[in-house]
Enzyme design. Structure first.
Site, PDB file in Angstrom:
ATOM      1  N   SER A  96     -27.295 -68.132 -15.845  1.00 14.01           N
ATOM      2  CA  SER A  96     -26.203 -68.978 -15.343  1.00 14.01           C
ATOM      3  C   SER A  96     -26.621 -70.404 -15.015  1.00 14.01           C
ATOM      4  CB  SER A  96     -25.577 -68.329 -14.102  1.00 14.01           C
ATOM      5  OG  SER A  96     -26.553 -67.961 -13.154  1.00 14.01           O
ATOM      6  N   THR A 109     -26.213 -63.516 -14.414  1.00 11.84           N
ATOM      7  CA  THR A 109     -27.473 -63.764 -15.108  1.00 11.84           C
ATOM      8  C   THR A 109     -27.276 -64.816 -16.187  1.00 11.84           C
ATOM      9  OG1 THR A 109     -27.161 -62.024 -16.784  1.00 11.84           O
ATOM     10  CG2 THR A 109     -28.158 -61.376 -14.678  1.00 11.84           C
ATOM     11  N   TYR A 135     -28.255 -59.362 -34.162  1.00 14.25           N
ATOM     12  CA  TYR A 135     -27.501 -59.850 -33.002  1.00 14.25           C
ATOM     13  C   TYR A 135     -26.209 -59.061 -32.836  1.00 14.25           C
ATOM     14  CZ  TYR A 135     -24.476 -62.878 -30.207  1.00 14.25           C
ATOM     15  OH  TYR A 135     -23.601 -63.353 -29.253  1.00 14.25           O
TER      16      TYR A 135
END
Length: 264
Positions: free
Chosen positions: A15, A13, A154
């Site tokens: 990519s 994913t 994050y």
């Protein structure tokens, strides 16, 4: 060392560029049939074309899908119901003062960085266990261990990925399926360049000075004192996807340039 992935199908994913594209290229070079993913079908098509323009025999397909949208995920799973290798790489980061980070921004960070991997793993892990072979790699971050004060939301999302990986690995006991995490450090990719330019303007300093501060101020424990390349991180991920990594399971593997100072 057995790095042969001939006959295996790999979904990576996020990519179309950066670490994800480097992983897709690496797995394709090891013989895997690669599925390129991105949110935009145009960027996916361009990445597939780049990967398959030479005569190396690389086989790649692609799909554009927003992994936070139920209908897009369902379409992806219908088109690709089984994979042997899943690399959950899609995600994003942004710096934001903790006191100015809203609930919506916290939820967005978890919705994009954690939940797509949860959904895809929930689907694909069953098939891997049934066929008794599979590899899942979740691309976390050293920020999940050393939570940065400038982007706490994050860091927490990446810490959650680490906990998720270890928990899911427990479901693979006694099988030939492995679930691991890779923790990159600061990596020089397209999005990094864009972030540096934006923050340099906001802080009224040069891009060079801001890059130097990455390792003198923000991440002073780095041993390599530079950004890693997407290919350097991809090398570790690709190894974990190979038959050679059969004894590595439930592990957080660092490719952080030595930022994390613990030795366990």
């Amino acid at each position: 060392m057995n790095l042969d992935l001939s006959g295996k199908v790999a979904l990576v994913t996020g990519s179309t560029k950066g670490i994800g594209f480097a992983v897709a290229a690496g797995l394709a070079g090891m013989g895997a049939k690669v599925i390129i993913h991105g949110r935009s079908q145009g960027s996916v098509d361009a990445a597939v074309e780049t990967l398959t323009t030479d005569d190396t025999g690389v086989r790649a397909r692609g799909i554009g899908a927003d992994l936070t949208v139920f209908e897009d995920v369902s379409r992806m799973l219908q088109e690709f119901p089984h994979v042997d290798i899943l690399v959950n790489n899609a995600g994003f980061y942004t710096q934001k003062d903790f006191f100015r980070t809203s609930d919506d921004e916290w939820e967005e960070m978890l919705r994009i960085n954690l939940m797509p991997g949860v959904r895809l793993t929930r689907h694909y892990l069953k098939g891997m266990l049934e066929s008794d072979w599979g590899r899942i790699v979740n691309v976390s971050s050293e920020s999940g261990v050393i939570i940065p004060k400038e982007m706490i939301h994050y860091g927490v999302s990446k810490a959650a990925q680490l906990a998720f990986s270890r928990g899911v690995s427990e479901l693979t006991a006694g099988s030939n399926v492995t679930v691991n995490s890779v923790l990159p450090g600061p990596t020089w990719a397209e999005t990094t360049r864009d972030q540096i330019k934006q923050r340099a303007v906001e802080q009224s300093i040069s891009e060079g000075d801001l890059m130097e501060r990455t390792f003198s101020t923000r991440r002073p424990t780095s041993l390599i004192k530079r950004y890693t390349t997407p290919e350097e991180v991809a090398n570790m991920i690709c190894y974990l996807c190979s038959p050679a990594a059969a004894a590595t399971n439930g592990a957080p593997i660092r490719a952080d340039g030595g930022i994390v100072r613990t030795y366990t």
